[in-house]
Write an enzyme that holds these catalytic residues in place. Structure first.
Site, PDB file in Angstrom:
ATOM      1  N   GLU A  64       0.810  -1.217   0.000  1.00 27.43           N
ATOM      2  CA  GLU A  64       0.000   0.000   0.000  1.00 27.43           C
ATOM      3  C   GLU A  64       0.844   1.268   0.000  1.00 27.43           C
ATOM      4  OE1 GLU A  64      -3.890  -1.523   2.501  1.00 27.43           O
ATOM      5  OE2 GLU A  64      -2.046  -1.061   3.598  1.00 27.43           O
ATOM      6  N   MET A  69     -13.793  -8.128   6.957  1.00 31.13           N
ATOM      7  CA  MET A  69     -15.207  -8.271   6.620  1.00 31.13           C
ATOM      8  C   MET A  69     -15.363  -9.026   5.306  1.00 31.13           C
ATOM      9  SD  MET A  69     -16.695  -6.725   9.170  1.00 31.13           S
ATOM     10  CE  MET A  69     -18.373  -6.349   8.669  1.00 31.13           C
ATOM     11  N   MET A 121      -9.508  -1.652   8.887  1.00 28.38           N
ATOM     12  CA  MET A 121      -9.099  -2.164  10.184  1.00 28.38           C
ATOM     13  C   MET A 121      -8.208  -1.231  11.004  1.00 28.38           C
ATOM     14  SD  MET A 121      -8.482  -6.199   9.138  1.00 28.38           S
ATOM     15  CE  MET A 121      -8.319  -6.738  10.847  1.00 28.38           C
ATOM     16  N   GLU A 122      -7.998   0.015  10.565  1.00 27.19           N
ATOM     17  CA  GLU A 122      -7.096   0.888  11.312  1.00 27.19           C
ATOM     18  C   GLU A 122      -7.560   2.342  11.437  1.00 27.19           C
ATOM     19  OE1 GLU A 122      -5.194  -2.441   9.357  1.00 27.19           O
ATOM     20  OE2 GLU A 122      -5.857  -0.602   8.336  1.00 27.19           O
ATOM     21  N   GLY A 148     -12.638  -2.494   2.109  1.00 26.90           N
ATOM     22  CA  GLY A 148     -13.786  -3.134   1.495  1.00 26.90           C
ATOM     23  C   GLY A 148     -14.912  -2.133   1.308  1.00 26.90           C
ATOM     24  N   ASP A 182     -12.190  -4.716  -2.589  1.00 26.56           N
ATOM     25  CA  ASP A 182     -13.097  -5.861  -2.613  1.00 26.56           C
ATOM     26  C   ASP A 182     -14.476  -5.399  -2.179  1.00 26.56           C
ATOM     27  OD1 ASP A 182     -13.474  -6.542   0.455  1.00 26.56           O
ATOM     28  OD2 ASP A 182     -11.346  -6.133   0.172  1.00 26.56           O
TER      29      ASP A 182
END
Length: 254
Positions: free
Chosen positions: A12, A172, A193-194, A78, A217
């Site tokens: 990333e 997820m 997630m962060e 996501g 996604d």
């Protein structure tokens, strides 16, 4: 001004460290911090690793140890809504921890003793990121992502969205769970997630922050496969060119 740039995974942030002028590294708290100039901006790049605690620790160290004055989190996420597609770009106007639930002591999603569920991103940084993202899609996308890759991932007409990003310590991959979150959190554009943990740290320390994510996604049962392929082939190029546009143009007024 010193800009801290956080990503969870190496892919990333691929290319950013290599683009730094006068780069020097420092190891602290199990993380490698790279300091230098990015397109004229004093910057520190670091990988947080995955999860809210990892993100919070990294943001805190950037401020307390390395003196950053602004924090940018860039990476993948996501989709938070069925209308948002792989290859779209989302910029947070606020962030929430979707797995925070101290009810009935406190309302669901509210971080206890802060009075807040939604932590705001910095308006100026976010608007500059929006401009950089639009510029990337209009001027860079066709040159940096070839036709075969665009076809593979269905990148026909990627769009830019601004809205709520939800963070939690889980990957997820069930569409029913996303639908339930979307119903509980109006305006949801992405799950990751962060980001919300970083936003809370920045709020408490008085540091402007912004979060930009590329949708990797659809947060469904195929999410893991989509995620790994997309991060490797596409997301790093999105991040590099958007951050370059942001530094070259969006930060000039700082």
């Amino acid at each position: 001004m010193r800009l801290g740039i956080i990503s969870a995974l190496h892919e990333e942030q691929h290319g950013l460290v290599e683009a730094m002028q006068g780069a020097a590294t420092a190891l602290h708290g199990g993380r490698v911090y790279t300091l230098g100039k990015l397109w004229g901006i004093d910057a520190v790049c670091v990988l947080s690793r995955i999860g809210k605690v990892a993100g919070a620790v990294t943001a805190t160290l950037l401020v307390e140890k390395f003196g950053v004055t602004h924090i940018l989190f860039t990476g993948v996420a996501g989709a938070g809504d069925r209308s948002i597609a792989v290859g779209d770009i989302v910029v947070a106007d606020a962030l929430v921890q979707h797995d925070m639930d101290a009810s009935p002591l406190f309302p669901r999603f509210q971080v206890p003793l802060t009075g807040l569920a939604h932590f705001p991103s910095d308006h100026t940084m976010s608007m500059q990121l929006l401009a950089a993202a639009h510029g990337f899609l209009e001027h860079d996308l066709a040159d940096v992502i070839d036709a075969e890759q665009r076809a593979t991932f269905g990148l026909q007409q990627p769009r830019v969205h601004r809205g709520l990003i939800a963070s939690g310590d889980q990957f997820m991959n069930e569409i029913n769970a996303i639908d339930a979150l979307n119903a509980a959190l109006p305006g949801l554009v992405a799950v990751e997630m962060e980001g919300a943990a970083v936003a809370q740290v920045c709020y408490e320390l008085g540091i402007p922050c912004a979060v930009i994510r590329t949708i990797s996604d659809n947060a469904n049962e195929e999410a893991a496969t989509d995620f790994l392929a997309f991060v490797s082939a596409v997301a790093s190029k999105y991040a590099f060119y958007i951050v370059r546009r942001y530094c070259e143009g969006g930060m000039e007024s700082r």
